[in-house]
Design a protein around this motif. Structure first.
Motif, mmCIF file in Angstrom:
data_model
loop_
_atom_site.group_PDB
_atom_site.id
_atom_site.type_symbol
_atom_site.label_atom_id
_atom_site.label_comp_id
_atom_site.label_asym_id
_atom_site.label_seq_id
_atom_site.Cartn_x
_atom_site.Cartn_y
_atom_site.Cartn_z
ATOM 1 N N TYR A 1 0.635 -0.941 -0.034
ATOM 2 C CA TYR A 1 -0.179 0.237 -0.253
ATOM 3 C C TYR A 1 0.882 1.321 -0.070
ATOM 4 O O TYR A 1 1.834 1.337 0.396
ATOM 5 N N VAL B 1 -4.490 10.094 0.331
ATOM 6 C CA VAL B 1 -4.808 9.389 -0.401
ATOM 7 C C VAL B 1 -3.292 7.686 -0.224
ATOM 8 O O VAL B 1 -2.771 7.854 -0.873
ATOM 9 N N TYR C 1 -2.404 -2.473 -2.989
ATOM 10 C CA TYR C 1 -1.906 -3.311 -4.485
ATOM 11 C C TYR C 1 -1.978 -4.834 -4.363
ATOM 12 O O TYR C 1 -1.239 -5.366 -2.729
ATOM 13 N N ASN D 1 -3.754 3.480 -1.577
ATOM 14 C CA ASN D 1 -4.073 2.608 -2.452
ATOM 15 C C ASN D 1 -3.541 1.776 -1.829
ATOM 16 O O ASN D 1 -2.875 1.513 -1.341
ATOM 17 N N GLU E 1 -8.711 2.436 -3.331
ATOM 18 C CA GLU E 1 -7.880 3.350 -2.973
ATOM 19 C C GLU E 1 -9.144 4.491 -2.990
ATOM 20 O O GLU E 1 -10.466 4.348 -2.898
ATOM 21 N N GLU E 2 -8.387 5.586 -1.595
ATOM 22 C CA GLU E 2 -9.877 6.489 -1.168
ATOM 23 C C GLU E 2 -8.972 7.399 -0.567
ATOM 24 O O GLU E 2 -7.463 7.810 -0.790
ATOM 25 N N SER E 3 -9.288 9.167 -0.875
ATOM 26 C CA SER E 3 -8.776 9.623 -0.509
ATOM 27 C C SER E 3 -9.343 10.612 0.752
ATOM 28 O O SER E 3 -10.959 10.603 1.023
ATOM 29 N N LYS F 1 0.077 -5.695 -8.424
ATOM 30 C CA LYS F 1 0.634 -4.057 -8.429
ATOM 31 C C LYS F 1 -0.876 -4.014 -9.249
ATOM 32 O O LYS F 1 -1.239 -2.888 -9.617
ATOM 33 N N PRO G 1 -4.986 -2.754 -8.487
ATOM 34 C CA PRO G 1 -5.378 -2.195 -7.962
ATOM 35 C C PRO G 1 -6.580 -2.757 -6.381
ATOM 36 O O PRO G 1 -7.673 -3.377 -7.518
#
Length: 960
Positions: free
Chosen positions: A898, A941, A945, A943, A954-956, A949, A951
């Protein structure tokens, strides 16, 4: 083991040949390397209990062949208190909450050993010689209480079923302890009557089931110790019931009185007496006492006087004790020691007048000089004489006297034995004065009782007169008081009573508010008020007159307080009150309060931390200058000790985390040339704010550490050049620094970074084959584990398939997978090796969110991406991760990666965090502390994986 043979007339003790005069705290405050040496019954074997850097084992030496065997397998044995040979092939161990038997087989010049534990709760009362029959006290069910006595055998105790119904009935369920007298072949039971405050003794023989009355002791102000039976009606006892000094008597059980004085010393209490079986019956053998601080044994039988004389001549100027004796070979194990001699064990053969050095008790100390303690008898008045003990520094003298009262104060004493704390301070240039003031034990009942209720009064008067006596013959620039427990109280009280005499005070684990002792919690903790009355003389208003917290305004000297937060003797509240009062009065006070520590330290690291801190307090407070004449070795010792103190404030749970103190001691160590301290000081500068006056020198301290040969500094410099932090980004310099770090011994981390650079061509030519070769660790770890098991003899389980590479290598693989700079073929080969190193089977994963947003103490508060840093201490997410393979099990190993990418309010990337995890299918949590957020508003942010790799999430998160 090498045995050195020395004719007794020529026997000499080591003299220091060291380059250093300072004794390292790490060599002084450690567990004895070897202890409890004993001879087998036939005198053929010598056994020793060894504690080598935390590894416990026995050595068995064949004295005829000079061959040594090692008995391992003690990993699960906690704290061996004692052991004995029960025949020439079996040892019996008494350990913490357990007892064990070790069987030994010496065939074919090898040793085979088997250790078995006693499977029943209770304790072994006696082992009958040559029969392996055992008298065992087995704990009865909790609702019945007490013990049952069983005559059984070793095989039954360690494996077979014990016949619960067949036992010797005890005289009462209130028996607290059983013992066995080998001379009269009697079982003795002791019982305590709480209401009557008496201790009852009864006995029986093995053949007669009836218990007979033996003795009744009333809880009174006299000593009474049973040594053994002279005959059916007569005991040998040490007592001062009808005399001032503890003396050796015969006691008539029928008349309940002493009938004959065997031995009485004109001044000192006896601490031990022995009896032996002669042709004419049981007779007194010897008595032991402390004569002017020195351990002395006096034989009462002429047949033994020759042995005592030979031992005194052989160990001239030293004190000695007999630890073991083989009647068959007439050889003795002797422990020789003194105030300036840490001690060693010898094999003494009277027929040859020969003492053979077996081993030093503390091998690391044999090349250091120690100071001899000078003992003096000082008349206080016509009725009171006290002993003073002065130990003087010979090197790097600071011309400072440290007055060190002992603890207790009632029934405790000083001796002229080797004292680690005294020798530590003396080796650093301080003279130390100790006093056996009134109340100390060993000088008779009246002397001991004369100290009751004299805290802050006559006791401190004795100490003050002793100090004045020393000052009359020695000129000192400084005088400080230092002590622990009662000594801590006395250290402050002396400075209150004589404020112009003392320049500093060190009070350790002390009691400073005497009325607080009678607080209900303390009374309950110590089982009633009588324990305090026996020292204080009772609870009264007068205790306020001699309590330091109520007279602290008289103190002029700076104070150092040390205490244990879990102390149940001098409860922590005592030290907190003393500190509070001193601060309110604006008196100079500093404190070190140790976590998870009682009335003294439970580990040697705590003793090291405290003693080095005391030394530093003395040097700073008295404005002493460390002599320029210190050798390089001495400076390295000081530097190392300052480093250890600093480490304590950062890396241990001994004391609360304190970056200010850690930084201070790292700087002291760094100034003395310690490379590790230079590195750590530089690291702390990198974490400090811009107002730190030395912050600008951070980089130069890393460079100094590297020049001093500390590999981690090279590694950190490489990381700085790699990302361009504090320096201009330079990948070639980074690569060279990684190479230097490896050369300086920083090991695998540098090796793995070198491999990553070769994989990606970072600062060097790309070399994928060398990269793959450098990213191997599992086979090395398996080889290390095999070697360890071979060395320790622990080969029961293989389990090598479970061994994997470490986290440092895991992170490097993650960085390579995330970099996106390798070809598909390179990725495939890298994955294949990665799967082997970490025992993985599948890279594809499925992820399901459990919750996300704000957390407090890892408890989910609310689902949100707008994080309020004032309310939440963590933010992130919790998720379930599992292998995408339908046939995978719940325990299958998985790995994922991550990143946290951090943006400022303008959307510019500030930094990135990368991490790789390995574990099992299940629930995972990724959070960041809101306290780590450097600026707000900002965006974080995340990410996630898999190893391909791919994905997964994903989050902000927006931080306010």
């Amino acid at each position: 083991m090498i045995i050195r043979s020395i004719a007794f007339l020529l026997l000499s003790f080591y003299s220091a040949l060291s380059l250093a005069n300072l004794v390292p705290a790490e060599k002084l405050f450690i567990e004895a390397n070897v202890s409890m040496p004993k001879l087998s019954l036939d005198g053929k074997y010598l056994s020793n209990y060894v504690n080598h850097e935390g590894t416990l084992y026995f050595t068995i030496t064949d004295l005829e062949k000079g061959q040594q065997y090692i008995v391992r397998g003690l990993d699960n044995v906690k704290r061996v208190f004692d052991y004995q040979w029960i025949d020439n092939q079996t040892l019996h161990l008494s350990a913490y909450q357990k007892e064990y038997f070790i069987s030994l087989d010496f065939t074919d010049n090898q040793i085979k050993s088997e250790i078995k534990s006693v499977r029943y709760d209770g304790y072994i009362v006696h082992i009958f010689p040559n029969s392996k029959q055992v008298l065992f006290a087995k704990l009865r069910p909790w609702d019945e209480g007490g013990f049952n006595l069983h005559i059984t055998d070793i095989k039954t105790l360690t494996g077979a079923k014990l016949n619960e119904k067949k036992h010797l009935a005890p005289p009462s369920k209130n028996v607290s302890f059983f013992s066995y007298d080998t001379k009269t072949k009697r079982i003795v039971a002791s019982m305590k009557d709480e209401e009557q405050k008496t201790i009852l003794f009864q006995y029986r023989t093995l053949d007669d089931p009836n218990w007979q009355p033996m003795l009744e002791l009333i809880d009174a102000d006299y000593e009474f110790k049973v040594i053994g039976f002279f005959d059916d009606n007569t005991l040998g006892v040490l007592t001062n019931k009808d005399s001032d000094r503890e003396s050796f008597y015969k006691f008539d059980m029928a008349k309940k009185e002493v009938t004959e004085l065997i031995y009485e010393h004109p001044r000192f209490d006896l601490i031990k007496a022995e009896m032996y079986q002669s042709d004419d019956g049981v007779e007194p053998l010897s008595v032991t006492y402390i004569d002017h601080g020195r351990y002395k044994i006096e034989y009462l039988q002429k047949s033994q006087e020759t042995i005592a004389q030979k031992l005194t001549e052989a160990f001239e100027g030293k004190q000695w004790r007999i630890l073991s004796h083989s009647e068959k070979t007439n050889q003795y194990i002797i422990y020789a020691f003194d105030s300036d001699y840490p001690g060693a064990y010898y094999l003494f053969t009277p027929a040859l007048n020969k003492a053979e050095l077996l081993f030093e008790r503390y091998p690391g100390l044999e090349n250091y000089n120690f100071a001899k303690t000078q003992v003096k008898n000082l008349a206080i008045d016509s009725n009171i004489n006290v002993e003073t003990y002065l130990t003087k520094a010979s090197e790097h003298r600071f011309n400072t006297l440290l007055v060190m009262p002992h603890g207790g104060p009632i029934g405790v004493r000083e001796t002229a034995a080797f004292n680690k704390e005294v020798q530590y301070l003396v080796s650093r240039g301080f003279d130390v004065l100790q006093v056996n003031f009134r109340g100390s034990k060993g000088f008779g009942k009246s002397f001991k009782q004369s100290g009751i209720g004299e805290l802050g009064r006559a006791i401190e008067k004795d100490i003050t007169l002793a100090v004045n006596d020393v000052l009359n013959s020695h000129q000192y620039k400084h005088v400080c008081s230092i002590g622990s427990s009662y000594g801590g109280y006395s250290a402050i009280m002396l400075a209150i009573q004589q404020p112009d005499t003392y320049d500093c005070i060190v009070a350790r684990f002390g009691i400073y508010d005497l009325p607080l002792l009678y607080d209900s919690n303390n009374v309950r903790l110590h089982f009633g008020e009588t324990i305090f009355d026996a020292v204080l003389g009772g609870n009264s208003e007068e205790l306020y007159d001699v309590s330091p917290v109520y007279h602290a305004q008289k103190i002029k000297a700076p104070v150092l307080l040390t205490a244990g937060k879990t102390d149940e003797i001098a409860v922590f509240e005592q030290s907190r009150r003393m500190e509070y009062v001193l601060k309110v009065l604006q008196k100079p006070v500093s404190s070190i309060f140790y976590d998870q520590t009682g009335h003294g330290h439970g580990s040697w690291s705590g003793d090291i931390h405290e003693n080095v801190s005391i030394y530093d307090f003395l040097v700073e407070t008295l404005n002493l200058t460390i002599p320029n004449s210190l050798s390089t070795d001495d400076k390295e010792i000081l530097a190392r000790e300052y480093e250890l103190v600093a480490d304590g404030y950062i890396f241990t749970d001994t004391v609360p985390n304190d970056k200010v103190r850690a930084k201070k001691y790292y700087r002291k160590s760094a100034d003395l040339g310690n490379g590790k301290a230079m590195n750590n000081y530089a690291w702390m500068l990198s974490q400090s704010d811009k107002n730190d006056p030395d912050a600008a020198n951070m980089l130069s301290w890393f460079i100094k550490a590297e020049e001093a040969g500390f590999g981690q500094a090279s590694y950190i410099l490489a990381e700085l050049y790699q990302v361009g932090k504090f320096v201009e980004k330079d990948l070639e310099k980074a690569y060279q620094k990684f190479l230097n770090a490896q050369r300086l011994g920083f090991g695998d981390k540098a090796k793995f970074e070198i491999a990553r650079a070769q994989c990606l061509g970072l600062g060097t030519a790309k070399d994928f084959e060398s990269c793959l070769s450098g990213l191997k660790e599992r086979d090395i770890e398996i080889a290390k584990e095999k070697e360890k098991r071979e060395r320790t003899g622990n080969k029961e389980k293989e389990g090598f398939e479970k061994i994997t590479a470490g986290n440092d290598l895991l992170q490097i693989y993650g960085k390579l997978f995330l970099a996106g700079q390798l070809s598909s073929d390179e990725i495939s080969r890298l994955k294949q090796q990665f799967f082997y190193e970490f025992q993985l089977e599948n890279s594809r994963l499925d992820l399901d969110i459990e919750d996300f947003g704000e957390y407090s103490n890892f408890r989910h508060l609310r689902e949100t991406t707008n994080i309020n840093s004032d309310k939440a201490d963590l933010f992130g997410l919790r998720f379930k991760l599992r292998s995408a393979d339908l046939f995978s099990g719940t325990n299958e190993n998985i790995a994922f990666m991550y990143t946290w990418t951090i943006f400022d309010e303008n959307g510019l990337e500030i930094s990135k965090i990368e991490n790789t995890f390995r574990g099992r299918n299940g629930i995972w949590t990724i959070t960041l502390p809101t306290s780590d957020v450097k600026q707000t508003p900002s965006k974080y942010v995340i990410n996630i994986y898999d190893i391909d790799k791919t994905p997964l999430f994903e989050e902000s998160f927006y931080i306010k």
